[in-house]
Design a protein around this motif. Structure first.
Motif, PDB file in Angstrom:
ATOM      1  N   TYR A   6       0.736  -1.458  -0.259  1.00  0.00           N
ATOM      2  CA  TYR A   6      -0.002   0.219  -0.002  1.00  0.00           C
ATOM      3  C   TYR A   6       0.917   1.254   0.045  1.00  0.00           C
ATOM      4  N   ARG A   7       0.469   2.439  -0.463  1.00  0.00           N
ATOM      5  CA  ARG A   7       1.226   3.396  -0.501  1.00  0.00           C
ATOM      6  C   ARG A   7       0.841   4.344   0.667  1.00  0.00           C
ATOM      7  N   ALA A   8       2.152   4.975   1.034  1.00  0.00           N
ATOM      8  CA  ALA A   8       2.309   5.764   2.525  1.00  0.00           C
ATOM      9  C   ALA A   8       3.071   6.929   2.175  1.00  0.00           C
ATOM     10  N   ALA A   9       2.798   7.951   2.944  1.00  0.00           N
ATOM     11  CA  ALA A   9       3.790   9.077   3.184  1.00  0.00           C
ATOM     12  C   ALA A   9       4.748   8.783   4.195  1.00  0.00           C
ATOM     13  N   LEU A  10       5.955   8.957   3.841  1.00  0.00           N
ATOM     14  CA  LEU A  10       7.276   8.562   4.682  1.00  0.00           C
ATOM     15  C   LEU A  10       8.200   9.724   5.072  1.00  0.00           C
ATOM     16  N   CYS A  11       8.249  10.052   6.413  1.00  0.00           N
ATOM     17  CA  CYS A  11       9.274  10.939   6.695  1.00  0.00           C
ATOM     18  C   CYS A  11      10.525  10.238   6.924  1.00  0.00           C
ATOM     19  N   THR A  12      11.459  10.264   6.005  1.00  0.00           N
ATOM     20  CA  THR A  12      12.803   9.642   6.171  1.00  0.00           C
ATOM     21  C   THR A  12      13.979  10.350   6.570  1.00  0.00           C
ATOM     22  N   GLU A  13      13.557  11.730   6.439  1.00  0.00           N
ATOM     23  CA  GLU A  13      14.681  12.596   7.170  1.00  0.00           C
ATOM     24  C   GLU A  13      13.860  13.757   7.732  1.00  0.00           C
ATOM     25  N   LEU A  14      14.315  14.399   8.805  1.00  0.00           N
ATOM     26  CA  LEU A  14      13.544  15.126   9.420  1.00  0.00           C
ATOM     27  C   LEU A  14      13.728  16.765   8.449  1.00  0.00           C
ATOM     28  N   ASP A  57       1.479  17.411  12.850  1.00  0.00           N
ATOM     29  CA  ASP A  57       2.212  16.501  11.704  1.00  0.00           C
ATOM     30  C   ASP A  57       3.084  17.284  11.118  1.00  0.00           C
ATOM     31  N   ILE A  58       3.311  18.389  11.201  1.00  0.00           N
ATOM     32  CA  ILE A  58       4.518  19.396  10.386  1.00  0.00           C
ATOM     33  C   ILE A  58       5.653  19.235  11.602  1.00  0.00           C
ATOM     34  N   LEU A  59       5.128  19.621  12.766  1.00  0.00           N
ATOM     35  CA  LEU A  59       6.129  19.791  13.681  1.00  0.00           C
ATOM     36  C   LEU A  59       6.681  18.267  13.926  1.00  0.00           C
ATOM     37  N   VAL A  60       6.162  17.198  14.097  1.00  0.00           N
ATOM     38  CA  VAL A  60       6.868  15.941  14.177  1.00  0.00           C
ATOM     39  C   VAL A  60       8.154  15.763  13.001  1.00  0.00           C
ATOM     40  N   CYS A  61       7.495  16.129  11.953  1.00  0.00           N
ATOM     41  CA  CYS A  61       8.359  15.907  10.795  1.00  0.00           C
ATOM     42  C   CYS A  61       9.521  17.094  10.741  1.00  0.00           C
ATOM     43  N   ARG A  62       9.570  17.880  11.703  1.00  0.00           N
ATOM     44  CA  ARG A  62      10.655  18.759  12.033  1.00  0.00           C
ATOM     45  C   ARG A  62      11.528  18.268  13.042  1.00  0.00           C
ATOM     46  N   GLY A  63      11.069  17.501  13.664  1.00  0.00           N
ATOM     47  CA  GLY A  63      11.525  17.251  14.976  1.00  0.00           C
ATOM     48  C   GLY A  63      11.459  17.957  16.191  1.00  0.00           C
ATOM     49  N   GLN A  64      10.339  18.665  16.033  1.00  0.00           N
ATOM     50  CA  GLN A  64      10.057  19.910  17.045  1.00  0.00           C
ATOM     51  C   GLN A  64       8.797  19.491  17.967  1.00  0.00           C
ATOM     52  N   TYR A  65       8.161  18.326  17.835  1.00  0.00           N
ATOM     53  CA  TYR A  65       7.007  17.984  18.444  1.00  0.00           C
ATOM     54  C   TYR A  65       7.302  16.987  19.850  1.00  0.00           C
TER      55      TYR A  65
END
Length: 350
Positions: A27-35, A67-75
């Motif tokens: 299945y397709r998924a959006a992945l955060c592979t690097e902050l 979601d944006i903060l967690v992908c920045r490493g700020q959550y």
């Protein structure tokens, strides 16, 4: 800067990476592979469900600033890379584990997934699934968990808002702000003053039921509120902005007023002058919506059940500002960062 990263074009290679052959169903998924970098859209191998788990076919996933903060490493929460963002979703049950009896295949549900909802399917604990009433569409249902769950907890559980009280709502055209306006006006029968940064946003808040509006892009919030309600002040303030807006909202409270801190969209965390609490016997309190899932699940669950019930009854009308496809997830993030949309932004997985 994350905003700069999400402003760049999306390399096509990021949209078509696939797992190798022989890995079974995918299945397709959006992945955060690097902050602080663009999200990748990848095909992920499905895994079997365990006895206590449920597999959901995701139709819509909400996009939240968290979601944006967690992908920045700020959550506050920091998932291990790579991970899939997405805290809330709606969909249909595909498969249940052998120990699951609360939902069955085909049931329409909303889910609170931590951070793995931006994918075509999601495996989740059935405890964090709620069945969607027949008259509530999947699209509208996906807006409910975070925004309306927060609004209900802030107004009902924390501030104990009573009918006829005056409620001041900051960032009133955002997803949470509009939900607060909607619940306060149409469920709790409160008098709402909606504060936002433009006349267009104020107009939208009025359409959702606010009795008065304040454009704090044109002057001080405290003085504008005083002109509307006099020196007595407001009974309740729900603030998602922080900084000077929070301080002005605090100073706008009436005797024994209550202010609930929901977030810091303005980027500044204000210090609370304790003398202001004393002078009017006011209360300043916080609301970390997701923490209730761990610390007081019955309260958390009741808020989501209430949101679904209110929606089924037609007492609330969720506002969807924009819908993006999964492959447009980086555009959706940028849309939220630049505050281009009012109301909830969704990712459509279908």
């Amino acid at each position: 800067m994350a905003a700069v990263a999400w402003g760049r074009g999306i390399p096509r290679a990021w949209l078509c990476r696939r797992a190798g052959p022989g890995c079974g169903r995918h299945y397709r998924a959006a992945l955060c592979t690097e902050l602080k970098q663009l999200l990748a859209i990848e095909e992920v191998a499905s895994r079997p469900v365990r006895p206590h788990e449920v597999r959901v076919d995701v139709h819509f996933c909400g996009v939240n600033f968290a979601d944006i903060l967690v992908c920045r490493g700020q959550y506050q929460e920091k998932p291990q890379l790579p991970f899939t963002p997405g805290m809330e979703f709606s969909g249909t049950v595909l498969e249940t584990g052998t120990d699951v009896s609360t939902v069955k295949e085909g049931d329409r549900v909303i889910g609170v997934s931590g951070f793995n909802g931006m994918a075509e399917e999601c495996i989740i604990d059935p405890k964090t699934l709620w069945q969607i009433p027949e008259r509530v569409p999947l699209r509208e249902a996906a807006t409910l968990p975070v925004s309306y769950g927060t609004a209900i907890l802030a107004l009902e559980h924390r501030a104990c808002t009573q009918p006829g009280e005056t409620v001041l709502v900051t960032a009133a055209a955002g997803a949470t702000g509009l939900a607060v306006v909607d619940v306060a006006t149409n469920v709790l029968q409160a008098q709402v003053i909606a504060a936002a940064g433009s006349d267009e946003k104020c107009k939208l808040a009025m359409q959702k039921g606010a009795q008065s509006t304040v454009n704090y892009g044109q002057g001080g919030l405290k003085e504008a509120v005083r002109k509307l309600v006099g020196s007595g002040g407001v009974n309740v303030a729900i603030d998602t902005v922080g900084g000077d807006v929070f301080l002005e909202a605090l100073r706008s409270l009436a005797w024994e007023g209550r202010i609930v801190v929901v977030g810091f969209a303005g980027g500044t965390i204000a210090s609370v002058p304790a003398n202001l609490l004393l002078l009017k016997n006011v209360s300043a309190m916080g609301l970390y919506w997701g923490r209730y899932k761990e610390q007081n699940f019955p309260v958390f669950s009741r808020a989501l059940s209430s949101a679904l019930q209110y929606c089924q009854q037609g007492r609330i009308q969720p506002h969807i500002g924009a819908v993006f496809k999964l492959e447009e997830v980086n555009d959706a993030f940028l849309h939220v960062i630049q505050r281009k949309s009012t109301g909830k932004v969704l990712i459509s997985l279908k």
